[in-house]
Write a protein that holds these residues in place. Sequence first.
Motif, PDB file in Angstrom:
ATOM      1  N   LEU B 173       0.891  -1.345   0.076  1.00  0.00           N
ATOM      2  CA  LEU B 173      -0.062  -0.092  -0.029  1.00  0.00           C
ATOM      3  C   LEU B 173       0.908   1.203  -0.107  1.00  0.00           C
ATOM      4  N   ALA B 174       1.916   1.248   0.892  1.00  0.00           N
ATOM      5  CA  ALA B 174       2.891   2.492   1.015  1.00  0.00           C
ATOM      6  C   ALA B 174       3.486   2.666  -0.333  1.00  0.00           C
ATOM      7  N   HIS B 175       3.882   1.442  -1.015  1.00  0.00           N
ATOM      8  CA  HIS B 175       4.652   1.672  -2.422  1.00  0.00           C
ATOM      9  C   HIS B 175       3.802   2.322  -3.370  1.00  0.00           C
ATOM     10  N   GLU B 176       2.622   1.884  -3.376  1.00  0.00           N
ATOM     11  CA  GLU B 176       1.584   2.431  -4.225  1.00  0.00           C
ATOM     12  C   GLU B 176       1.154   3.849  -3.958  1.00  0.00           C
ATOM     13  N   LEU B 177       1.138   4.128  -2.692  1.00  0.00           N
ATOM     14  CA  LEU B 177       1.057   5.438  -2.513  1.00  0.00           C
ATOM     15  C   LEU B 177       1.986   6.491  -2.558  1.00  0.00           C
ATOM     16  N   ASN B 178       3.015   5.918  -2.296  1.00  0.00           N
ATOM     17  CA  ASN B 178       4.382   6.879  -2.406  1.00  0.00           C
ATOM     18  C   ASN B 178       4.216   7.791  -3.467  1.00  0.00           C
ATOM     19  N   ASN B 179       4.116   7.101  -4.797  1.00  0.00           N
ATOM     20  CA  ASN B 179       4.220   7.946  -5.888  1.00  0.00           C
ATOM     21  C   ASN B 179       3.196   9.280  -5.863  1.00  0.00           C
ATOM     22  N   ALA B 180       1.802   8.823  -5.443  1.00  0.00           N
ATOM     23  CA  ALA B 180       0.856   9.816  -5.245  1.00  0.00           C
ATOM     24  C   ALA B 180       1.264  10.749  -4.348  1.00  0.00           C
ATOM     25  N   ALA B 181       1.794  10.437  -3.287  1.00  0.00           N
ATOM     26  CA  ALA B 181       2.394  11.324  -2.207  1.00  0.00           C
ATOM     27  C   ALA B 181       3.269  12.460  -2.614  1.00  0.00           C
ATOM     28  N   SER B 186       5.050  17.511  -4.084  1.00  0.00           N
ATOM     29  CA  SER B 186       5.937  18.453  -4.748  1.00  0.00           C
ATOM     30  C   SER B 186       5.318  19.453  -5.591  1.00  0.00           C
ATOM     31  N   LYS B 187       4.007  19.032  -6.125  1.00  0.00           N
ATOM     32  CA  LYS B 187       3.222  20.152  -6.737  1.00  0.00           C
ATOM     33  C   LYS B 187       2.694  20.992  -6.059  1.00  0.00           C
ATOM     34  N   THR B 188       2.344  20.731  -4.617  1.00  0.00           N
ATOM     35  CA  THR B 188       1.919  21.728  -3.800  1.00  0.00           C
ATOM     36  C   THR B 188       2.938  22.931  -3.584  1.00  0.00           C
ATOM     37  N   THR B 189       4.283  22.381  -3.286  1.00  0.00           N
ATOM     38  CA  THR B 189       5.529  23.331  -3.267  1.00  0.00           C
ATOM     39  C   THR B 189       5.543  24.408  -4.462  1.00  0.00           C
ATOM     40  N   ALA B 281      -5.598  28.076   2.683  1.00  0.00           N
ATOM     41  CA  ALA B 281      -6.151  26.998   2.043  1.00  0.00           C
ATOM     42  C   ALA B 281      -4.380  26.421   1.479  1.00  0.00           C
ATOM     43  N   LEU B 282      -3.598  27.128   1.218  1.00  0.00           N
ATOM     44  CA  LEU B 282      -2.444  26.536   0.738  1.00  0.00           C
ATOM     45  C   LEU B 282      -1.676  25.970   1.835  1.00  0.00           C
ATOM     46  N   HIS B 283      -1.545  26.692   2.933  1.00  0.00           N
ATOM     47  CA  HIS B 283      -0.903  26.162   4.131  1.00  0.00           C
ATOM     48  C   HIS B 283      -1.374  25.104   4.269  1.00  0.00           C
ATOM     49  N   ASP B 284      -2.696  24.845   4.535  1.00  0.00           N
ATOM     50  CA  ASP B 284      -3.319  23.641   4.972  1.00  0.00           C
ATOM     51  C   ASP B 284      -3.060  22.390   4.073  1.00  0.00           C
ATOM     52  N   ILE B 285      -3.020  22.579   3.083  1.00  0.00           N
ATOM     53  CA  ILE B 285      -2.622  21.663   1.819  1.00  0.00           C
ATOM     54  C   ILE B 285      -1.251  21.052   2.024  1.00  0.00           C
ATOM     55  N   ASN B 286      -0.264  22.053   2.435  1.00  0.00           N
ATOM     56  CA  ASN B 286       0.934  21.780   2.714  1.00  0.00           C
ATOM     57  C   ASN B 286       1.341  20.925   3.752  1.00  0.00           C
ATOM     58  N   VAL B 287       0.604  21.281   4.913  1.00  0.00           N
ATOM     59  CA  VAL B 287       0.655  20.408   6.140  1.00  0.00           C
ATOM     60  C   VAL B 287       0.111  19.186   5.896  1.00  0.00           C
ATOM     61  N   ALA B 288      -1.126  18.995   5.107  1.00  0.00           N
ATOM     62  CA  ALA B 288      -1.721  17.506   4.922  1.00  0.00           C
ATOM     63  C   ALA B 288      -0.806  17.123   3.984  1.00  0.00           C
ATOM     64  N   ALA B 289      -0.220  17.438   3.073  1.00  0.00           N
ATOM     65  CA  ALA B 289       0.764  16.837   2.116  1.00  0.00           C
ATOM     66  C   ALA B 289       1.900  16.214   2.912  1.00  0.00           C
ATOM     67  N   THR B 290       2.530  17.099   3.660  1.00  0.00           N
ATOM     68  CA  THR B 290       3.737  16.439   4.441  1.00  0.00           C
ATOM     69  C   THR B 290       3.486  15.338   5.093  1.00  0.00           C
ATOM     70  N   HIS B 291       2.291  15.610   6.018  1.00  0.00           N
ATOM     71  CA  HIS B 291       1.688  14.548   6.752  1.00  0.00           C
ATOM     72  C   HIS B 291       1.426  13.187   6.250  1.00  0.00           C
ATOM     73  N   THR B 292       0.857  13.207   4.989  1.00  0.00           N
ATOM     74  CA  THR B 292       0.725  11.999   4.047  1.00  0.00           C
ATOM     75  C   THR B 292       2.033  11.379   3.636  1.00  0.00           C
ATOM     76  N   THR B 293       3.153  12.080   3.084  1.00  0.00           N
ATOM     77  CA  THR B 293       4.354  11.683   2.838  1.00  0.00           C
ATOM     78  C   THR B 293       5.049  10.888   3.940  1.00  0.00           C
ATOM     79  N   HIS B 294       5.004  11.563   5.223  1.00  0.00           N
ATOM     80  CA  HIS B 294       5.417  11.179   6.512  1.00  0.00           C
ATOM     81  C   HIS B 294       4.970   9.670   6.669  1.00  0.00           C
ATOM     82  N   VAL B 295       3.438   9.672   6.739  1.00  0.00           N
ATOM     83  CA  VAL B 295       3.083   8.463   7.227  1.00  0.00           C
ATOM     84  C   VAL B 295       3.381   7.393   6.091  1.00  0.00           C
ATOM     85  N   VAL B 296       3.347   7.710   4.807  1.00  0.00           N
ATOM     86  CA  VAL B 296       3.688   6.566   3.714  1.00  0.00           C
ATOM     87  C   VAL B 296       5.177   6.232   3.889  1.00  0.00           C
TER      88      VAL B 296
END
Lengths: 168, 459
Positions: B173-181, B186-189, B281-296
């Motif tokens: 699952l992590a492998h699959e989600l890794n690319n998406a995350a 990076s696109k959020t940045t 909104a951008l701040h929150d997206i960044n926080v959420a994206a970072t968190h997703t990446t960490h979990v994955v």
Amino acid sequence: MLNSLKNKNMERLYIICVEDQKEVLNIIAEQLSYFEEHVSIEECETADEAFELLENLDSKGGKVAVVVSDHVMPGTSGVDFLVKIRSDDRFESVKKILLTGQATHMDTIAAINEAKIDNYIEKPWKEHELIAKVSDLLTQFIIESGIDYEPYVEVLNKQTLFDLLKVR
Amino acid sequence: MAELMKQKMALSELTDLYWLKQEYFSNEEQKIILNKGDELTKQGTLNDKMFFVASGRASGFYRPEIGEEFRVFSTGANMIVGIYSFFSHDNRSYTTVRAEEDSIVYFIQKNQLPDKNTIEYHQFLAHMLPVIVNEIYLRQMLMISSVSEKENVLKKLFESEKLATLGQLAAGLAHELNNAASVIQSKTTWITDHMKDYMEEKDSKGLFPYFLKSLENGQEQSSKEIRSRKQKIQELLQIRESAAKKLARMNLTDQEIESIGIKENTQIIDRLGNYWDAGLALHDINVAATHTTHVVQSIKELGAMDRKNAQSFNLRTSIQKATSLLSDVLKNLEISIDVDHTMTYFGKEGEFVQIWVNLIKNAAESLNSQHLAEPEIRIAASTRKKMLNVLISDNGPGIDKETREKIFQPNYTTKVHGLSFGLGLGLSIVQKIVASYEGEIFVKCQDGWTSFIVELPKK
């Protein structure tokens, strides 16, 4: 200014949302701003803060129509909070929605049996789903409390309103 | 087994073993002195003797057709062995009885028994019967305990297989989600940087700083603070509640609020609100994206643990790898690494980086949760006797006793605030890795320092 004119014949109604993650709380409040012209939307980060607000508004004659609460929060959990509302005479008529992605089977049973929640929304949810459910419960609250529904009709659920009026 | 022994002893006391010993097991000519390891009977062979263990210990071993020999029973002093073969039809021993220590036994042979119709024979039987019953009872108990043991082993095996499957599933699952995350991250940045330029370029009314403010800090105030601020603003400017709320959330100074009031421009509130909301909104997206990446990533690391080979690695380098992975959370902290350049350890370096990452991250998070004057993390290593000790300390708020007891359990987490919550796996993983090297981990709170001590055997 439009609002203050309307307010003359309007009860002061509130919707309270409770969610410990600010980012998520913002989303809920943003979506519920659909009701903002007719009902005040209050945001709280903990259940204790929300209960304090409930008491505060009640003492000033305000009426809380709907509470939308997250379940897993530090301190008092969402289910415990809703049970507390349920067992308080002052807030008997408040409509309750549990909004969660992490509730266990036991939590859900407690929420239904003890808190008598009116609705359960699973995370992630769709904006129109949340608005529809809140609108439905707001309509029920207004009719059950004998409040004049006309000033609010714009944000009420027409079908629910019709059904409830037919019964009367 | 000890429990069974006790019961056997108790029963032996009831039976008049003394009588049997006197009458049948005291002939000096039928005495055998056994050295440790000597065999009394052999599994499957004929045996027409029954033995009384006068001193020492003898045990019966059974060798199945496939597999290793195992102990079936153990007999101490004043107990009888060989009952089964003595009374059974085929007279064959079903176990090999071996002396487990130097022992003395007396025996009788089948042909020494009195004639069947004599009083002596019945006397003998009457004394033997409790011994036989006890023997049957013991075998029964042994059966039951071995069956339940087997059940337990099977259950454990099943559970560990379930866990392994879950681990594979998680890794997949992590492998699959890794690319998406990664793409989202990076696109959020990217979009944040471009939005910044765009907003600055388009801004003619000096609203850009409000975009930047929410982008960088997010929503700083609590819901309670916003509520009381909203009331104040409403009284001050006599505006709609929703507009007052918008202004309240922006955390503006009284001066800024007043200047909006003077302008009496309701449009400006909306426009200001839009700039601020976009940043948030951008701040929150960044926080959420970072968190997703960490979990994955942490799930991926879990799955990848066994892939690299063990070899000698430099301890200091492995710690530096960990701190560089954590540069983001460590940027406001003082960190010192007191580890000799020559120190090495034998193992999978990746696992050790993971240990350091988890421990240093915990320390950093506990420091960052407080507003300390001089937050500091100290990492030190030393060798003592045959042990390597690595100490990771911080001058943060410490860990209370109750938490210290639960801290290594899986799913235990103290991080429940905001989107930075953990998986509750960190320390239990650390402990598992440390244990796999036959090491130990402790936590200590002393003199304002909280220390995690990893103690590893030097090989």
